[in-house]
Write a protein that holds these residues in place. Structure first.
Motif, PDB file in Angstrom:
ATOM      1  N   GLY A 197       7.793  -0.278  -1.400  1.00 37.59           N
ATOM      2  CA  GLY A 197       8.156  -1.279  -0.403  1.00 37.59           C
ATOM      3  C   GLY A 197       7.545  -0.981   0.957  1.00 37.59           C
ATOM      4  O   GLY A 197       7.110   0.133   1.230  1.00 37.59           O
ATOM      5  N   VAL A 198       7.528  -2.003   1.802  1.00 36.71           N
ATOM      6  CA  VAL A 198       6.910  -1.893   3.126  1.00 36.71           C
ATOM      7  C   VAL A 198       7.497  -0.706   3.895  1.00 36.71           C
ATOM      8  O   VAL A 198       6.785   0.047   4.548  1.00 36.71           O
ATOM      9  CB  VAL A 198       7.156  -3.196   3.924  1.00 36.71           C
ATOM     10  N   VAL A 199       8.815  -0.572   3.824  1.00 38.30           N
ATOM     11  CA  VAL A 199       9.480   0.517   4.529  1.00 38.30           C
ATOM     12  C   VAL A 199       9.817   1.652   3.573  1.00 38.30           C
ATOM     13  O   VAL A 199       9.783   2.827   3.941  1.00 38.30           O
ATOM     14  CB  VAL A 199      10.776  -0.015   5.198  1.00 38.30           C
ATOM     15  N   GLY A 200      10.110   1.275   2.329  1.00 36.93           N
ATOM     16  CA  GLY A 200      10.551   2.273   1.362  1.00 36.93           C
ATOM     17  C   GLY A 200       9.499   3.313   1.043  1.00 36.93           C
ATOM     18  O   GLY A 200       9.811   4.496   0.913  1.00 36.93           O
ATOM     19  N   GLU A 201       8.235   2.888   0.948  1.00 43.29           N
ATOM     20  CA  GLU A 201       7.185   3.831   0.566  1.00 43.29           C
ATOM     21  C   GLU A 201       6.994   4.940   1.598  1.00 43.29           C
ATOM     22  O   GLU A 201       6.990   6.124   1.246  1.00 43.29           O
ATOM     23  CB  GLU A 201       5.868   3.090   0.294  1.00 43.29           C
ATOM     24  N   PRO A 202       6.840   4.580   2.893  1.00 41.92           N
ATOM     25  CA  PRO A 202       6.699   5.662   3.887  1.00 41.92           C
ATOM     26  C   PRO A 202       7.904   6.602   3.903  1.00 41.92           C
ATOM     27  O   PRO A 202       7.742   7.823   4.043  1.00 41.92           O
ATOM     28  CB  PRO A 202       6.564   4.917   5.220  1.00 41.92           C
ATOM     29  N   ILE A 203       9.105   6.040   3.754  1.00 38.88           N
ATOM     30  CA  ILE A 203      10.302   6.890   3.753  1.00 38.88           C
ATOM     31  C   ILE A 203      10.269   7.828   2.555  1.00 38.88           C
ATOM     32  O   ILE A 203      10.531   9.026   2.666  1.00 38.88           O
ATOM     33  CB  ILE A 203      11.582   6.023   3.722  1.00 38.88           C
ATOM     34  N   ASN A 204       9.892   7.275   1.407  1.00 40.26           N
ATOM     35  CA  ASN A 204       9.822   8.088   0.191  1.00 40.26           C
ATOM     36  C   ASN A 204       8.759   9.190   0.328  1.00 40.26           C
ATOM     37  O   ASN A 204       8.993  10.337  -0.034  1.00 40.26           O
ATOM     38  CB  ASN A 204       9.501   7.174  -1.001  1.00 40.26           C
ATOM     39  N   ASP A 205       7.609   8.828   0.905  1.00 39.74           N
ATOM     40  CA  ASP A 205       6.552   9.815   1.091  1.00 39.74           C
ATOM     41  C   ASP A 205       7.000  10.935   2.015  1.00 39.74           C
ATOM     42  O   ASP A 205       6.710  12.105   1.797  1.00 39.74           O
ATOM     43  CB  ASP A 205       5.295   9.146   1.678  1.00 39.74           C
ATOM     44  N   ALA A 206       7.721  10.545   3.069  1.00 38.32           N
ATOM     45  CA  ALA A 206       8.094  11.532   4.082  1.00 38.32           C
ATOM     46  C   ALA A 206       9.264  12.404   3.643  1.00 38.32           C
ATOM     47  O   ALA A 206       9.306  13.599   3.916  1.00 38.32           O
ATOM     48  CB  ALA A 206       8.423  10.831   5.400  1.00 38.32           C
ATOM     49  N   THR A 207      10.250  11.788   2.974  1.00 35.39           N
ATOM     50  CA  THR A 207      11.490  12.521   2.709  1.00 35.39           C
ATOM     51  C   THR A 207      11.785  12.695   1.230  1.00 35.39           C
ATOM     52  O   THR A 207      12.654  13.483   0.867  1.00 35.39           O
ATOM     53  CB  THR A 207      12.687  11.779   3.330  1.00 35.39           C
ATOM     54  N   GLY A 208      11.101  11.923   0.388  1.00 38.91           N
ATOM     55  CA  GLY A 208      11.413  11.972  -1.033  1.00 38.91           C
ATOM     56  C   GLY A 208      12.659  11.171  -1.392  1.00 38.91           C
ATOM     57  O   GLY A 208      13.060  11.126  -2.550  1.00 38.91           O
ATOM     58  N   PHE A 209      13.270  10.537  -0.370  1.00 41.49           N
ATOM     59  CA  PHE A 209      14.482   9.766  -0.641  1.00 41.49           C
ATOM     60  C   PHE A 209      14.123   8.396  -1.193  1.00 41.49           C
ATOM     61  O   PHE A 209      13.213   7.734  -0.720  1.00 41.49           O
ATOM     62  CB  PHE A 209      15.301   9.611   0.641  1.00 41.49           C
ATOM     63  N   LEU A 210      14.864   7.991  -2.227  1.00 37.05           N
ATOM     64  CA  LEU A 210      14.545   6.747  -2.902  1.00 37.05           C
ATOM     65  C   LEU A 210      15.825   5.974  -3.175  1.00 37.05           C
ATOM     66  O   LEU A 210      16.788   6.530  -3.696  1.00 37.05           O
ATOM     67  CB  LEU A 210      13.837   7.079  -4.223  1.00 37.05           C
ATOM     68  N   LEU A 211      15.822   4.688  -2.810  1.00 34.97           N
ATOM     69  CA  LEU A 211      17.011   3.877  -3.026  1.00 34.97           C
ATOM     70  C   LEU A 211      17.121   3.314  -4.443  1.00 34.97           C
ATOM     71  O   LEU A 211      18.171   3.436  -5.072  1.00 34.97           O
ATOM     72  CB  LEU A 211      17.070   2.747  -1.995  1.00 34.97           C
ATOM     73  N   PRO A 212      16.048   2.689  -4.982  1.00 33.44           N
ATOM     74  CA  PRO A 212      16.203   2.067  -6.305  1.00 33.44           C
ATOM     75  C   PRO A 212      16.549   3.095  -7.379  1.00 33.44           C
ATOM     76  O   PRO A 212      16.221   4.277  -7.238  1.00 33.44           O
ATOM     77  CB  PRO A 212      14.827   1.455  -6.574  1.00 33.44           C
ATOM     78  N   PHE A 213      17.182   2.636  -8.416  1.00 33.97           N
ATOM     79  CA  PHE A 213      17.584   3.459  -9.565  1.00 33.97           C
ATOM     80  C   PHE A 213      18.564   4.570  -9.173  1.00 33.97           C
ATOM     81  O   PHE A 213      18.666   5.580  -9.838  1.00 33.97           O
ATOM     82  CB  PHE A 213      16.353   4.078 -10.258  1.00 33.97           C
ATOM     83  N   SER A 214      19.286   4.363  -8.052  1.00 34.99           N
ATOM     84  CA  SER A 214      20.298   5.342  -7.667  1.00 34.99           C
ATOM     85  C   SER A 214      21.544   4.610  -7.172  1.00 34.99           C
ATOM     86  O   SER A 214      21.507   3.410  -6.895  1.00 34.99           O
ATOM     87  CB  SER A 214      19.769   6.246  -6.556  1.00 34.99           C
ATOM     88  N   ILE A 215      22.636   5.344  -7.053  1.00 35.26           N
ATOM     89  CA  ILE A 215      23.884   4.753  -6.577  1.00 35.26           C
ATOM     90  C   ILE A 215      23.711   4.217  -5.167  1.00 35.26           C
ATOM     91  O   ILE A 215      24.334   3.232  -4.767  1.00 35.26           O
ATOM     92  CB  ILE A 215      25.040   5.787  -6.663  1.00 35.26           C
ATOM     93  N   TRP A 216      22.806   4.847  -4.389  1.00 34.99           N
ATOM     94  CA  TRP A 216      22.571   4.366  -3.021  1.00 34.99           C
ATOM     95  C   TRP A 216      21.989   2.961  -3.033  1.00 34.99           C
ATOM     96  O   TRP A 216      22.285   2.147  -2.157  1.00 34.99           O
ATOM     97  CB  TRP A 216      21.647   5.322  -2.274  1.00 34.99           C
ATOM     98  N   GLY A 217      21.125   2.711  -4.022  1.00 35.24           N
ATOM     99  CA  GLY A 217      20.561   1.375  -4.157  1.00 35.24           C
ATOM    100  C   GLY A 217      21.640   0.346  -4.473  1.00 35.24           C
ATOM    101  O   GLY A 217      21.631  -0.775  -3.959  1.00 35.24           O
ATOM    102  N   VAL A 218      22.584   0.733  -5.348  1.00 33.05           N
ATOM    103  CA  VAL A 218      23.687  -0.175  -5.680  1.00 33.05           C
ATOM    104  C   VAL A 218      24.502  -0.478  -4.430  1.00 33.05           C
ATOM    105  O   VAL A 218      24.833  -1.632  -4.131  1.00 33.05           O
ATOM    106  CB  VAL A 218      24.605   0.448  -6.756  1.00 33.05           C
ATOM    107  N   ILE A 219      24.805   0.575  -3.666  1.00 37.32           N
ATOM    108  CA  ILE A 219      25.623   0.384  -2.460  1.00 37.32           C
ATOM    109  C   ILE A 219      24.881  -0.494  -1.455  1.00 37.32           C
ATOM    110  O   ILE A 219      25.462  -1.387  -0.838  1.00 37.32           O
ATOM    111  CB  ILE A 219      25.984   1.758  -1.843  1.00 37.32           C
ATOM    112  N   LEU A 220      23.578  -0.265  -1.306  1.00 35.98           N
ATOM    113  CA  LEU A 220      22.812  -1.074  -0.354  1.00 35.98           C
ATOM    114  C   LEU A 220      22.787  -2.540  -0.777  1.00 35.98           C
ATOM    115  O   LEU A 220      23.018  -3.436   0.039  1.00 35.98           O
ATOM    116  CB  LEU A 220      21.383  -0.540  -0.227  1.00 35.98           C
ATOM    117  N   ALA A 221      22.524  -2.783  -2.069  1.00 36.77           N
ATOM    118  CA  ALA A 221      22.477  -4.173  -2.547  1.00 36.77           C
ATOM    119  C   ALA A 221      23.837  -4.845  -2.349  1.00 36.77           C
ATOM    120  O   ALA A 221      23.924  -5.996  -1.914  1.00 36.77           O
ATOM    121  CB  ALA A 221      22.072  -4.202  -4.022  1.00 36.77           C
TER     122      ALA A 221
END
Lengths: 262, 354, 264
Positions: C116-140
């Motif tokens: 994603g536009v924002v998700g990719e840089p965040i993932n690259d920098a921190t390794g944190f990922l929203l999809p396929f996790s409980i955090w993604g469910v909470i965000l949605a």
């Protein structure tokens, strides 16, 4: 509101690459179909599995071009949903689910005559790999690795149960990140790169038109049975449509969009 | 500490221009009709409206100089008693009073102890656990006053403190308010449209009309020497205009002739008739040279030790008589009476002489 | 012996209301009549259902809490601060209410997904990922639920007499103190109602969740997702889980009715 116009957009859809655009176009096409109810033509209602979307839309166009007096109405959904709708009393002339088990249930409930069933196409499983293959996926055995993001269909739908059957036959313990409720949702996530790979149908790889790479799998074939329903008000026309699907012209459509010949 | 203000403020096309001075322990009343600029004054002092020009100073501290300095409401320490009190409904009486003590830095427990003492001083010590909606109007006013005073303000500002009360409780509440105001030793400003509030509560009165002060002075001074017809009307003196022809006064806009003993000032004149100079009778009176006429009672307002009666046509003026006479004569709106005023009590002054 | 005289309610209104009740009641009746009562116990104690129940409880409460933490300041901003583009922001807030949840989920994926536009840089920098996790469910869930809280609370803030806040300011309270001790307590009923509505919306959320967070038992599969996939294969399970959701929401909504989300 020409039926012609919807078809053009549906053709264009096969070239579209993003899932969002695809969704929008499908919605648009559905809306256009819904509002072009010309009376005066013979209406034939076809219930088809969602994975047949592209093939059946092209078949509709071809059949209507050859038979202008016929108006085919497509209802495309997951096979289980189709079964629920037919059992719930929905009017269908032709049903084409994505697996024989569903058809058997319809036979049991006297919605379909067992003698009427014929196979119109077959399909095989394939691994869809995200562009550039970031997960380094070569075969189904790679689904045992934990670090790539991997998806399958939920075991409740045919593409999922087939994938899991394949895993257990090969002794693979898969490390799965999501079990998508339908194959199109799974394919979209692979196209978008959210998943590194997913197990879909061969026809889905072709429909993705280069947006994903496909790896063929040595898995059992899937058959698409077609039948005229017992309650059909147009049994002869329904027969003619199924015969068209089985004809060389019809089979060409299936192979064009990635199915195997019957 | 003395509050000194030169308030010039603008609201839409209305301009307020007011010079104000209030000393410690002094109650100043700003008296004026609706639209005179009273609420604009409240807004300026409470910090809701910045000055267009002029200044407001509390002692040595400038609060607003219409330029660089604008102290926000929370730092002004102006204790405001709002017209409808604005007590916080989700807090009980104690916490309402403690609120301003707490925000000034006291711990909540200390603020509550302090608030309890203030509640007792203002006669609401038995109501600490009540919600504002459970209070009578008079009780709510005392809680609002306690809340404003408890924060130890540099100015205590009461905006129409009696307007929310019904007529029956207003007189009693006004008396206790006068006592309670003395509990606060700093400068006090009462804003009101009610002359009775002004005369009973005020040490000094500013009369505000159309954005300007038209008269300033002690209640006694304003009562005896009203400067405008508004002041005369609210202060109780009947102010009329007309022309004097040898003691016969032809009144403007009224089909009535009064006689005055003053024959020196001829022509256009300002005529004052004190309400206490007019007598009322059930039968036609006879005697020394006086004006007598038959009229109808328009209204009867008890004001404590006097009763104010307003007469209807032909001469609509105010009359003050004793409550005993009111009762004896059975005065009530619509009753027909004879009114009488001696010619010597009808004072005339040349227009513009003041 | 006392007699009370009451006007009869107008028949037309009662009739229309009865139709509305039927609209809500009949599906429930359908659910109850098709419930497999004898197997109910074993279905509801299966791993799939227990996992989904636990995920639903955790994510819906988390989404309601996040809606409160971020939605209250947003409602306050919309109700009390005049700024350029306020109407546009207000329209933006209601977007998740008009958008089909699946489209909302797709949009979240395009923005905050692994590519994603924002998700990719965040993932690259921190390794944190929203999809396929409980955090993604909470965000949605928060995405679809928060607008309900914002709209409810903004309405209440607009109805609140701002002079109470003025009064608090004259008593020495700074803006944050005014907000915490005057504004919030005054709109507490609406705040509670908004939170409960956001929770309820979150509990039933399906489309955005499955699109954004995926569907995996024990990780991202909430009750609605479990119902959906069960419908494909095993209707008894689907009906049983649906009934469970109805019971949960009824128990919560009815028990909170008086204390929490009455309008007064």
């Amino acid at each position: 509101m020409g039926a012609q116009q919807d078809k053009l957009q549906v053709r264009w859809q096969t070239e579209a690459v993003t899932g969002a655009a695809r969704t929008l176009i499908l919605l648009l096409a559905a809306a256009l179909t819904a509002c072009s109810t010309d009376s005066g033509r013979d209406e034939l209602v076809v219930f088809g599995a969602a994975s047949l979307t592209d093939a059946l839309m092209m078949a509709e166009l071809a059949f209507e071009t050859a038979n202008p007096e016929v108006d085919i109405k497509l209802n495309l959904a997951g096979s289980s949903s189709l079964r629920e709708q037919v059992l719930g009393g929905a009017r269908a002339d032709v049903v084409i689910p994505a697996n024989l088990g569903i058809m058997d249930e319809l036979v049991e409930r006297d919605e379909v005559d067992a003698g009427q069933i014929s196979i119109v196409a077959t399909n095989g499983l394939a691994i869809a790999v995200a562009p550039g293959n970031p997960g380094n996926i070569d075969s189904a055995a790679d689904f045992a690795r934990s670090e790539p993001f991997l998806g399958v269909c939920h075991p409740a739908v045919p593409c999922g149960s087939l994938a899991y059957e394949h895993f257990s036959a090969r002794g693979i313990t898969p490390s799965i990140d999501t079990e998508e409720p339908d194959v199109r949702a799974l394919l979209t996530k692979v196209i978008e790169g959210e998943l590194d790979a997913g197990i879909v149908y061969e026809s889905d790889i072709v429909a993705a038109d280069g947006a994903v790479d496909g790896i063929l799998m040595d898995a059992p074939e899937v058959s698409y049975p077609a039948a005229v329903t017992e309650r059909s008000s147009q049994p002869e026309l329904a027969d003619r449509f199924i015969a068209f699907l089985r004809s060389p012209d019809g089979q060409k459509i299936f192979t064009d969009v990635g199915f195997r010949q019957r | 500490m003395t509050v000194v203000a030169n308030i010039v403020a603008q609201r839409d096309d209305f301009t307020l221009d007011l010079n104000l001075r209030i000393d410690d322990g002094e109650t100043v009343v700003l008296l004026g009709p609706n639209g005179a600029g009273k609420s604009t004054t409240v807004a300026v002092l409470a910090g809701q409206l910045p000055l267009a020009s002029g200044f407001v100073a509390f002692g040595d501290t400038t609060i607003d100089d219409s330029n660089d300095i604008f102290v926000p409401p929370r730092d002004r320490r102006v204790g405001v008693v709002f017209q409808d009190y604005l007590l916080f409904e989700h807090m009980n009486v104690l916490d309402n009073i403690a609120f301003g003590i707490n925000t000034r830095g006291a711990r909540m427990a200390d603020a509550r102890t302090d608030a309890g003492r203030w509640a007792t001083r203002f006669g609401v010590g038995g109501l600490l656990a009540k919600r504002p909606s459970e209070l009578s109007g008079g009780q709510a006013q005392r809680v609002a006053l306690a809340r404003a005073v408890a924060m130890q303000p540099r100015l205590l500002l009461l905006d129409e403190p009696l307007a929310a009360l019904d007529v029956e409780t207003r007189a009693a509440t006004r008396r206790t308010l006068a006592q309670h105001l003395r509990e606060f030793e700093g400068p006090r400003l009462v804003i009101t449209h009610d002359p009775t509030d002004a005369f009973l509560l005020g040490d000094r009165i500013y009369v505000l009309e159309d954005g300007k002060v038209t008269q300033e002075g002690t209640p006694e001074r304003i009562h005896s020497h009203p400067a405008t017809s508004y002041v005369a009307a609210v202060a109780g003196t009947n102010l009329l205009t007309g022309r004097n022809h040898g003691g016969a006064l032809a009144l403007d806009d009224l089909d009535f002739e009064l006689r005055t003993s003053n024959t020196q000032i001829e022509g256009d004149v300002l005529i004052t008739v004190h309400p206490r100079a007019v007598a009322l009778f059930t039968d036609e009176p006879h005697g020394s040279p006086r004006n007598t006429w038959l009229t109808t009672i328009d209204s009867v307002d008890p004001l404590g030790d006097t009763t104010r009666v307003f007469l209807a046509d032909p001469l609509p003026i105010a009359v003050d008589i004793t409550p005993a006479s009111t009762a004896a004569m059975g005065l009530a709106p619509g009753v027909r009476v004879w009114a009488s005023v001696k010619a010597t009590e009808v004072a005339v002054a040349a227009v513009g002489s003041n | 012996m006392s007699r009370t005289i009451k006007d009869r309610p107008p028949g037309l209104l009662v009739a229309l209301a009865a139709i509305a009740i039927a609209l809500f009641g009949l599906p429930l009746l359908g659910l109850v009549t098709r419930t497999p009562w004898t197997e109910l116990g074993s279905i509801l104690t299966s791993d799939v259902v227990i996992d989904a129940l636990w995920l639903s409880v955790v994510t819906s409460i988390a989404a309601a809490a996040l809606s409160l933490v971020f939605g209250l300041p947003l409602a306050w901003l919309l109700a009390r601060v005049e700024f350029r583009g306020r109407d546009a922001v207000r329209a933006l807030v209601t977007l998740p209410m008009v958008l089909p949840p699946v489209v909302g989920g797709t949009a979240l994926l395009l923005a905050l997904g692994r590519r994603g536009v924002v998700g990719e840089p965040i993932n690259d920098a921190t390794g944190f990922l929203l999809p396929f996790s409980i955090w993604g469910v909470i965000l949605a869930n928060t995405f679809v639920a928060m607008p309900f809280l914002v709209i409810t609370v903004e309405g209440a803030l607009r109805n609140l007499d701002p002079r109470f806040e003025t009064a608090a300011a004259t008593l020495g309270a700074g803006p944050l103190t005014v907000f915490n001790r005057i504004t919030v307590p005054a709109i507490l009923p609406a705040l509670r109602a908004g939170t409960v509505i956001a929770w309820a919306r979150s509990l039933g959320e399906f489309g955005a969740t499955v699109t954004f967070a995926g569907n995996l038992q024990g990780r991202t599969q909430t009750l609605p997702l479990a119902v959906f996939v069960a419908l494909e294969s095993d209707r008894d399970t689907a009906v049983a889980i649906s009934l469970l959701m109805v019971v949960i929401s009824f128990v919560v909504l009815i028990s909170l009715r008086d204390r929490w989300w009455s309008t007064r």
